[in-house]
Design a protein around this motif. Structure first.
Motif, PDB file in Angstrom:
ATOM      1  N   SER A 261     -35.568  84.094 -31.482  1.00 54.09           N
ATOM      2  CA  SER A 261     -36.826  83.119 -31.546  1.00 54.09           C
ATOM      3  C   SER A 261     -38.159  83.638 -31.272  1.00 54.09           C
ATOM      4  O   SER A 261     -38.981  83.224 -31.924  1.00 54.09           O
ATOM      5  CB  SER A 261     -36.351  82.100 -30.366  1.00 54.09           C
ATOM      6  OG  SER A 261     -35.168  81.405 -30.701  1.00 54.09           O
ATOM      7  N   THR A 264     -39.130  85.504 -34.512  1.00 57.55           N
ATOM      8  CA  THR A 264     -39.381  84.512 -35.596  1.00 57.55           C
ATOM      9  C   THR A 264     -40.991  83.983 -35.401  1.00 57.55           C
ATOM     10  O   THR A 264     -41.508  84.025 -36.167  1.00 57.55           O
ATOM     11  CB  THR A 264     -38.754  83.282 -35.341  1.00 57.55           C
ATOM     12  OG1 THR A 264     -37.205  83.974 -35.793  1.00 57.55           O
ATOM     13  CG2 THR A 264     -38.731  82.346 -36.783  1.00 57.55           C
ATOM     14  N   ALA A 298     -32.558  82.814 -41.536  1.00 60.25           N
ATOM     15  CA  ALA A 298     -32.279  81.510 -40.982  1.00 60.25           C
ATOM     16  C   ALA A 298     -33.301  80.751 -40.328  1.00 60.25           C
ATOM     17  O   ALA A 298     -33.775  79.579 -40.841  1.00 60.25           O
ATOM     18  CB  ALA A 298     -30.776  81.246 -40.265  1.00 60.25           C
ATOM     19  N   GLN A 299     -34.000  81.281 -39.025  1.00 64.23           N
ATOM     20  CA  GLN A 299     -34.951  80.568 -38.628  1.00 64.23           C
ATOM     21  C   GLN A 299     -36.038  80.916 -39.282  1.00 64.23           C
ATOM     22  O   GLN A 299     -36.915  79.743 -39.261  1.00 64.23           O
ATOM     23  CB  GLN A 299     -35.091  81.523 -37.085  1.00 64.23           C
ATOM     24  CG  GLN A 299     -33.548  81.114 -35.974  1.00 64.23           C
ATOM     25  CD  GLN A 299     -34.072  81.364 -34.564  1.00 64.23           C
ATOM     26  OE1 GLN A 299     -35.383  81.564 -34.252  1.00 64.23           O
ATOM     27  NE2 GLN A 299     -33.271  81.674 -33.850  1.00 64.23           N
ATOM     28  N   SER A 301     -36.594  80.633 -42.359  1.00 58.59           N
ATOM     29  CA  SER A 301     -36.453  79.788 -43.624  1.00 58.59           C
ATOM     30  C   SER A 301     -36.787  78.249 -43.022  1.00 58.59           C
ATOM     31  O   SER A 301     -37.455  77.571 -43.550  1.00 58.59           O
ATOM     32  CB  SER A 301     -35.153  79.660 -44.261  1.00 58.59           C
ATOM     33  OG  SER A 301     -34.856  81.071 -44.847  1.00 58.59           O
ATOM     34  N   ASP A 302     -36.242  77.993 -41.800  1.00 60.88           N
ATOM     35  CA  ASP A 302     -36.589  76.853 -41.238  1.00 60.88           C
ATOM     36  C   ASP A 302     -37.990  76.721 -40.863  1.00 60.88           C
ATOM     37  O   ASP A 302     -38.609  75.364 -41.151  1.00 60.88           O
ATOM     38  CB  ASP A 302     -35.589  76.646 -40.012  1.00 60.88           C
ATOM     39  CG  ASP A 302     -34.214  76.305 -40.282  1.00 60.88           C
ATOM     40  OD1 ASP A 302     -33.901  75.992 -41.437  1.00 60.88           O
ATOM     41  OD2 ASP A 302     -33.387  76.474 -39.241  1.00 60.88           O
ATOM     42  N   GLU A 303     -38.547  77.783 -40.125  1.00 57.46           N
ATOM     43  CA  GLU A 303     -40.017  77.550 -39.815  1.00 57.46           C
ATOM     44  C   GLU A 303     -40.906  77.318 -40.981  1.00 57.46           C
ATOM     45  O   GLU A 303     -41.963  76.700 -40.784  1.00 57.46           O
ATOM     46  CB  GLU A 303     -40.289  78.857 -39.079  1.00 57.46           C
ATOM     47  CG  GLU A 303     -39.821  78.748 -37.486  1.00 57.46           C
ATOM     48  CD  GLU A 303     -40.386  77.847 -36.603  1.00 57.46           C
ATOM     49  OE1 GLU A 303     -41.475  77.553 -36.785  1.00 57.46           O
ATOM     50  OE2 GLU A 303     -39.521  77.311 -35.810  1.00 57.46           O
ATOM     51  N   GLN A 305     -40.364  75.972 -43.779  1.00 59.42           N
ATOM     52  CA  GLN A 305     -40.472  74.333 -44.019  1.00 59.42           C
ATOM     53  C   GLN A 305     -41.412  73.499 -43.489  1.00 59.42           C
ATOM     54  O   GLN A 305     -41.914  72.431 -43.802  1.00 59.42           O
ATOM     55  CB  GLN A 305     -39.025  73.718 -44.002  1.00 59.42           C
ATOM     56  CG  GLN A 305     -37.901  74.795 -44.711  1.00 59.42           C
ATOM     57  CD  GLN A 305     -38.382  75.114 -46.037  1.00 59.42           C
ATOM     58  OE1 GLN A 305     -38.534  74.121 -46.893  1.00 59.42           O
ATOM     59  NE2 GLN A 305     -37.926  76.153 -46.513  1.00 59.42           N
ATOM     60  N   THR A 306     -41.745  73.854 -42.302  1.00 66.17           N
ATOM     61  CA  THR A 306     -42.796  72.848 -41.500  1.00 66.17           C
ATOM     62  C   THR A 306     -43.938  73.469 -41.430  1.00 66.17           C
ATOM     63  O   THR A 306     -45.101  72.952 -40.558  1.00 66.17           O
ATOM     64  CB  THR A 306     -42.139  72.777 -40.088  1.00 66.17           C
ATOM     65  OG1 THR A 306     -41.884  73.931 -39.340  1.00 66.17           O
ATOM     66  CG2 THR A 306     -40.637  71.862 -40.302  1.00 66.17           C
ATOM     67  N   VAL A 349     -37.439  81.516 -49.830  1.00 64.51           N
ATOM     68  CA  VAL A 349     -38.384  80.371 -49.749  1.00 64.51           C
ATOM     69  C   VAL A 349     -39.425  80.816 -50.740  1.00 64.51           C
ATOM     70  O   VAL A 349     -39.982  82.083 -50.755  1.00 64.51           O
ATOM     71  CB  VAL A 349     -39.017  80.362 -48.461  1.00 64.51           C
ATOM     72  CG1 VAL A 349     -40.100  79.323 -48.237  1.00 64.51           C
ATOM     73  CG2 VAL A 349     -38.021  80.011 -47.416  1.00 64.51           C
ATOM     74  N   HIS A 354     -44.545  75.370 -52.882  1.00 65.34           N
ATOM     75  CA  HIS A 354     -45.044  74.375 -51.856  1.00 65.34           C
ATOM     76  C   HIS A 354     -45.779  73.192 -52.275  1.00 65.34           C
ATOM     77  O   HIS A 354     -46.533  73.362 -53.301  1.00 65.34           O
ATOM     78  CB  HIS A 354     -46.050  75.361 -51.056  1.00 65.34           C
ATOM     79  CG  HIS A 354     -46.130  74.656 -49.448  1.00 65.34           C
ATOM     80  ND1 HIS A 354     -47.130  73.808 -49.245  1.00 65.34           N
ATOM     81  CD2 HIS A 354     -45.634  75.060 -48.484  1.00 65.34           C
ATOM     82  CE1 HIS A 354     -47.145  73.579 -48.212  1.00 65.34           C
ATOM     83  NE2 HIS A 354     -46.181  74.305 -47.429  1.00 65.34           N
TER      84      HIS A 354
END
Length: 498
Positions: A261, A264, A298-299, A301-303, A305-306, A349, A354
């Motif tokens: 974390s 990331t 994985a982390q 990719s999630d970050e 997105q936002t 990504v 975007h």
């Protein structure tokens, strides 16, 4: 119309060719900049040479007092200055203010020049003989600076040059020329005599005049490696002192014991801050072990997105990443993304997709993430200079070190680990100029020196810190003897001080 700043005033030349200035967030032309001829550049250099005659004789303490006033004025106008940077570069205003703050740290360092410029003294090196050294100014010095840090990089150079008694010619990027003129005006407002600091807008014609002109003693440069090598070779050919900082491919090694974390969060800022247009941006994450790599991508990719991408100014809630600097550069970075996918990397990504790219006319690109990148791919070998992060997988720390040491660039690197021995081994063995331990972007403070190894730096001295003072001064050693008249005799042997 943006022109030059010569002898304490703005100067324009209606006969000069011009280039367009763009607002990257709008994709629109917002102004023009005049490009100086060789003759205009030559005139500015001659002006600086004349100013050197008096500026070099001003006491170091009084020079530092002017820099103190300049620092105060910069801080008082920081909102205006950050907005100028954002509108011509594209970075978000908080990032622009960070750039200004880091540049002003070099100004603070240069304000200590009465101490920093002290030489050495030895008494009785021989019988009744003393030696002392002076760190003397060079004369006219020049800085050729890039678009990505239009305030900070010039401030790596000119505060120390001015503090040590030199005069200065700044040749900024024509992509964002306005901030250089405002800094020049604030230097004049702070009390800097006319002609001591001059701004010459221009292209290759101006650069070549700086490199060839016999009145220029030293040239400092930051930019791409091919141009850095050109600046170093040509400047050296004409007898100048040159420091030329080139390209980078900065790696972050992620060990199995690292907090994913934390890594990331560090990578989001280090890879995507300022749209990746930083010579110290982390563009390669080297994961030690597949388990580490899987958790990291994985982390990330999630970050992604936002992550908020949009204009760097004029919005109620600030975005985290702005546009790229020009349309041409945007297309170049898109080309790298296409090449990486074609070469077999896994595109997790795709910043080309975007939402902001579909709703804005600006030069926007979302954060991009590749996995399973291999060392022969162009997205690994070359500096992309955009918001593209490559993840590479290795089996051990030794393999990670070998990978990094094999790359042609050696600018910056970092390792994230809780293991002291691993960090010690990494920092000892890595062939890179700036190293971070659990620090994603290891940019040294102003009182240390900034610079890489290998093809990231041409010349022996780094920027700012003690190397910066050495670069902008040359040493003169004086040996003194005051004998009694009765002791004066002819001596035809090599003096040995016995």
């Amino acid at each position: 119309m943006i022109g030059n700043y010569i002898n304490g005033a703005r100067v324009t030349d209606d006969s000069a060719p011009t280039a367009e200035i763009f607002d990257p967030a709008l994709g629109a032309v917002t102004g023009q900049v005049q490009l100086s001829s060789a003759q205009a550049t030559r005139d500015a250099i001659a002006n600086a040479a004349k100013a050197f005659e008096t500026w070099s004789k001003i006491t170091p303490l009084n020079r530092s007092r002017i820099l103190f006033k300049f620092k105060d004025l910069m801080e008082a106008n920081i909102d205006e200055l950050a907005n100028l940077i954002s509108r011509e570069h594209g970075k978000v205003e908080s990032d622009a203010k960070g750039e200004l703050t880091r540049g002003l740290e070099v100004v603070e360092f240069a304000c200590g020049i009465p101490h920093l410029q002290k030489g050495e003294h030895s008494r009785n090196v021989g019988r009744n003989v003393d030696s002392h050294s002076l760190m003397t100014p060079l004369g006219v010095c020049a800085g050729i600076t890039p678009f990505n840090f239009p305030a900070m990089v010039p401030m790596w150079m000119f505060p120390i040059a001015l503090a040590t008694g030199n005069t200065f010619i700044l040749k900024p990027s024509e992509k964002n020329p306005s901030i250089s003129i405002r800094m020049a005006e604030l230097l004049t407002q702070a009390g800097l005599p006319d002609g001591v600091f001059n701004v010459v807008q221009g292209g290759k014609e101006s650069v070549d005049e700086i490199l060839e002109n016999c009145q220029v003693e030293a040239v400092s440069f930051v930019g791409s490696t091919p141009i850095a090598e050109y600046i170093y070779q040509k400047g050296s050919q004409y007898g100048k002192r040159v420091q030329a900082l080139g390209g980078a491919k900065n790696h972050m090694v992620v060990m199995p014991d690292a907090d994913i974390s934390q890594v990331t969060g560090a990578l989001m800022g280090a890879a995507y801050g300022s749209a990746g247009e930083r010579c110290m941006a982390i563009s390669v994450a080297v994961a030690v072990g597949d388990e580490v790599a899987d958790a990291l991508v994985a982390q990330l990719s999630d970050e992604l997105q936002t992550m908020k991408v949009g204009p760097g100014y004029g919005v109620s809630e600030e975005n985290e990443m702005g546009p790229l600097v020009t349309e041409a550069h945007l297309e170049k970075v898109k080309g790298y993304i296409a090449a990486g996918k074609a070469e077999g990397a896994t595109l997790l990504v795709d910043g080309r997709e975007h939402d902001v790219t579909k709703t804005s006319s600006g030069y926007f690109l979302g954060g991009t993430l590749f996995d399973h990148v291999s060392k022969e791919m162009s997205i690994y070998q070359e500096e992309i200079f955009g918001p593209v992060l490559c993840v590479m997988r290795v089996k051990s720390l030794d393999e990670a070190i070998a990978l990094i040491n094999d790359h042609e660039f050696g600018n910056g690197t970092s390792i994230f680990t809780q293991n002291g021995m691993a960090s010690r081994e990494f920092s000892d063995q890595i062939q890179v100029g700036m190293v971070g331990i659990n620090v994603p972007i290891p940019v040294p403070m102003a009182f240390h020196s900034f610079g890489g190894w290998k093809r990231s730096l041409f010349g022996p001295l780094h920027m700012h810190g003690s190397d910066g003072v050495r670069f902008f001064t040359r040493m003169k050693t004086i040996t003194t003897r005051w004998p009694h008249v009765s002791q004066v005799t002819s001596d035809f042997i090599m003096p040995t001080m016995k």
